[in-house]
Design an enzyme around this catalytic site. Structure first.
Site, short mmCIF file in Angstrom:
data_model
loop_
_atom_site.label_atom_id
_atom_site.label_comp_id
_atom_site.label_asym_id
_atom_site.label_seq_id
_atom_site.Cartn_x
_atom_site.Cartn_y
_atom_site.Cartn_z
CG ASN A 1 3.77 43.37 75.66
OD1 ASN A 1 4.15 43.25 74.49
ND2 ASN A 1 4.05 42.48 76.57
CB CYS B 1 16.35 38.20 88.90
SG CYS B 1 17.71 37.53 89.82
CB ALA C 1 -6.17 40.26 74.35
CG HIS D 1 -7.33 43.45 81.63
ND1 HIS D 1 -6.11 43.54 82.24
CD2 HIS D 1 -7.20 42.57 80.62
CE1 HIS D 1 -5.27 42.72 81.62
NE2 HIS D 1 -5.91 42.12 80.64
#
Lengths: 139, 405
Positions: free
Chosen positions: B154, B329, B74, B204
């Site tokens: 997402n 982090c 993509a 995927h």
């Protein structure tokens, strides 16, 4: 990224989590970091008036595993030291002890800053001058 | 029986369905031919397999097989659609409209376009993650050539009002591209009904293999053209040169067929599990769901646990539960998720978030296990959190002057 066994151990069994009476004259409190940055440490020391020895140390930390481990380790090292000895604790010793990777060095800097802030708080409460520390290099 | 570790990072990638792998295997060994070899049986077998897969993929999204261009994934399809339109329609204009919560493959491509002299408008989103349609329409200029808005997000799973967006674009004669990576195969996506001109998606994220994706490009009303970004043998109707990844394409086709047949049952099962996870975890005080809860992918939940830090939280169970956090982090920047920040979440809440991505192979036992372990870790870390203690004492955390760090 895999954590070292020592970090995991401190994370799972943190030493000296808790709160000391911050209004007590014998207690110095250091609060460092910021919520926006993803870590805040509060480290407290309780000092014996006569000997100047740190009798007890407690922490609470908002942060990643390395931040929790750094502060847990710092409290362990503080106990039994005099205030002057405590000032010699260096962030790189924490890095070495915990095998912190470069991206986590700031956690150890924060722990060192918290120690210094707690000591200064204690000094001010007891009529002593604040110690001026050089700016930490890693932020 | 409970299967460990639990995989709840299906927005990052999904496992291959065994039926997909089975379909692929002959194309590594017996039928290994180059689909462009027109003069022997090895080539014919490969070409036939590609044609069949192209039909399977096209059918999933309501397209004509000729409108499917296979790419490496993509990210490549995003690049090809945006850069390809920018080049092809240069004489018409140079302005693109997108949103701040897009995937990096779109945002960074738009940054690249700006360096080439293009102009890009980045729409802010509302607190629920949806774009404001009036703002979109107001942003259209005479030089606008493309609107690029993702289908489902997402990180938070929010589904944008695709039909309304495409109607606005059409009304102004502007092309509409959507990055539909998280939506295709999970919810019904139909390029005709949805009015999509170009679309990127990938195998995927829908139980197919990695390394194979597609760009949909409309052939009628209007006929859309893009300038190729990879030059070579003129494969894929000249839009994407390079020897076709035949096993990957076969796997993509099989995955698309399975998704088309099983999507409804997967979606209804997963949304029930997701809702269970969400409602149980939200019983913990000071816990918030991020993003619009109505217009949302069925398998995604993004939750902030106030006053505990995401990465620290993950460490409590990441040997047995695979999740991702909105905290960054681990990165040198210390910047938390830009998507959560775009919703107007403070950095502290963005640092305190976890993304749960359920999938076809997620079981109820795994969800129960996750609820228990996430809850226990949140409670344990709050006992360790100075912010939680201050909150409980009634201290306003905003009133504290935090040291710059």
């Amino acid at each position: 990224m895999a954590y070292s066994d020592k970090v995991i151990d401190h994370y799972q069994n943190p030493k000296n989590v808790g709160t000391l009476d911050k209004s007590s004259k014998n207690v110095g409190t250091g609060l460092v970091g910021a919520p926006e940055c993803g870590d805040v440490m509060r480290l407290q020391i309780e000092v014996d008036d006569e000997t100047g020895v740190i009798r007890d140390a407690k922490f609470k930390t908002f942060g990643c595993g390395s931040a929790i481990a750094s502060s847990s380790l710092a409290t362990e090292w503080l106990k039994g030291k005099t205030v002057d000895q405590a000032l010699t604790i260096d962030n790189m010793t924490i890095v070495e002890e915990l095998n912190l990777p470069p991206v986590k060095i700031h956690c150890s800097v924060l722990a060192e800053d918290a120690i210094k802030a707690a000591i200064n708080d204690y000094r001010v409460k007891n009529g002593l001058e604040q110690i001026k520390f050089e700016e930490s290099i890693v932020h | 029986m409970l299967k460990l570790p639990v995989y709840l990072d299906n927005n990052a990638t999904t496992p291959c369905d065994p039926r997909v792998v089975e379909a692929m295997i002959p194309y590594f060994t017996e039928n290994f031919g180059n689909a462009a070899s027109r003069n022997h049986p090895f080539g014919w077998a490969a070409e036939e397999a590609v044609d069949y897969a192209r039909e399977q993929v096209a059918k999933l999204v309501g397209a004509d097989p000729k409108e499917i261009i296979f790419t490496s994934g993509a990210t490549e399809a995003d690049n090809l659609a945006i850069k390809g339109v920018f080049e092809m329609y240069a004489s018409k204009g140079n302005h693109i409209i997108t949103a701040t919560t897009e995937h990096k493959a779109v945002l960074d491509t738009c940054k690249h376009i700006e360096k080439l002299g293009g102009e890009v408008t980045y729409l802010q989103v509302k607190a629920d993650g949806l774009i404001d349609l009036a703002e979109l329409e107001a942003a259209i200029r005479p030089t606008t050539i493309l609107v690029s808005i993702m289908y489902g997000n997402n990180e938070i799973g929010v589904i944008q009002p695709i039909r309304e967006i495409s109607a606005i674009a059409k009304r102004h004669g502007v092309l509409f591209f959507t990055d539909a990576v998280q939506a295709v195969g999970k919810i019904p996506v139909d390029v005709q009904k949805d009015g999509i001109d170009l679309m990127a998606f990938t195998a995927h994220k829908m139980y197919g293999p990695k390394g194979i994706g597609a760009m949909y490009v409309r052939r009628k009303n209007p006929r859309v053209k893009v300038t190729a970004q990879i030059d070579g043998g003129g494969h894929e109707r000249g839009m994407r040169s390079g020897t076709l990844n035949v096993p990957g394409i076969v796997g993509f086709g099989k995955a698309a067929e399975l998704a088309r047949l099983e999507m409804d049952q997967d979606a209804s099962r997963l949304s029930k599990l997701r809702d269970k996870l969400e409602s149980e975890l939200c019983q913990i005080e000071e816990t918030y769901v991020n993003g619009n809860r109505e217009h949302r992918l069925p398998h995604v939940a993004n939750i902030s646990f106030k006053h505990v830090e995401g990465e620290g939280l993950l460490m409590g169970f990441n040997k047995n539960i695979a999740l991702s956090s909105g905290s960054a982090c681990t990165s040198a920047s210390l910047e938390p998720s830009y998507v959560l920040k775009a919703l107007g979440l403070g950095d502290d809440l963005a640092h305190s978030s976890l993304r749960f991505g359920l999938g076809r192979f997620t079981t109820e036992e795994q969800i129960d296990y996750t609820i228990e372990h996430v809850r226990n870790t949140v409670l344990k870390l709050r006992e360790m959190s100075p912010l939680w203690e201050m909150y409980k004492e009634g201290i306003d955390l905003n009133s504290i002057e935090w040291a710059a760090h």
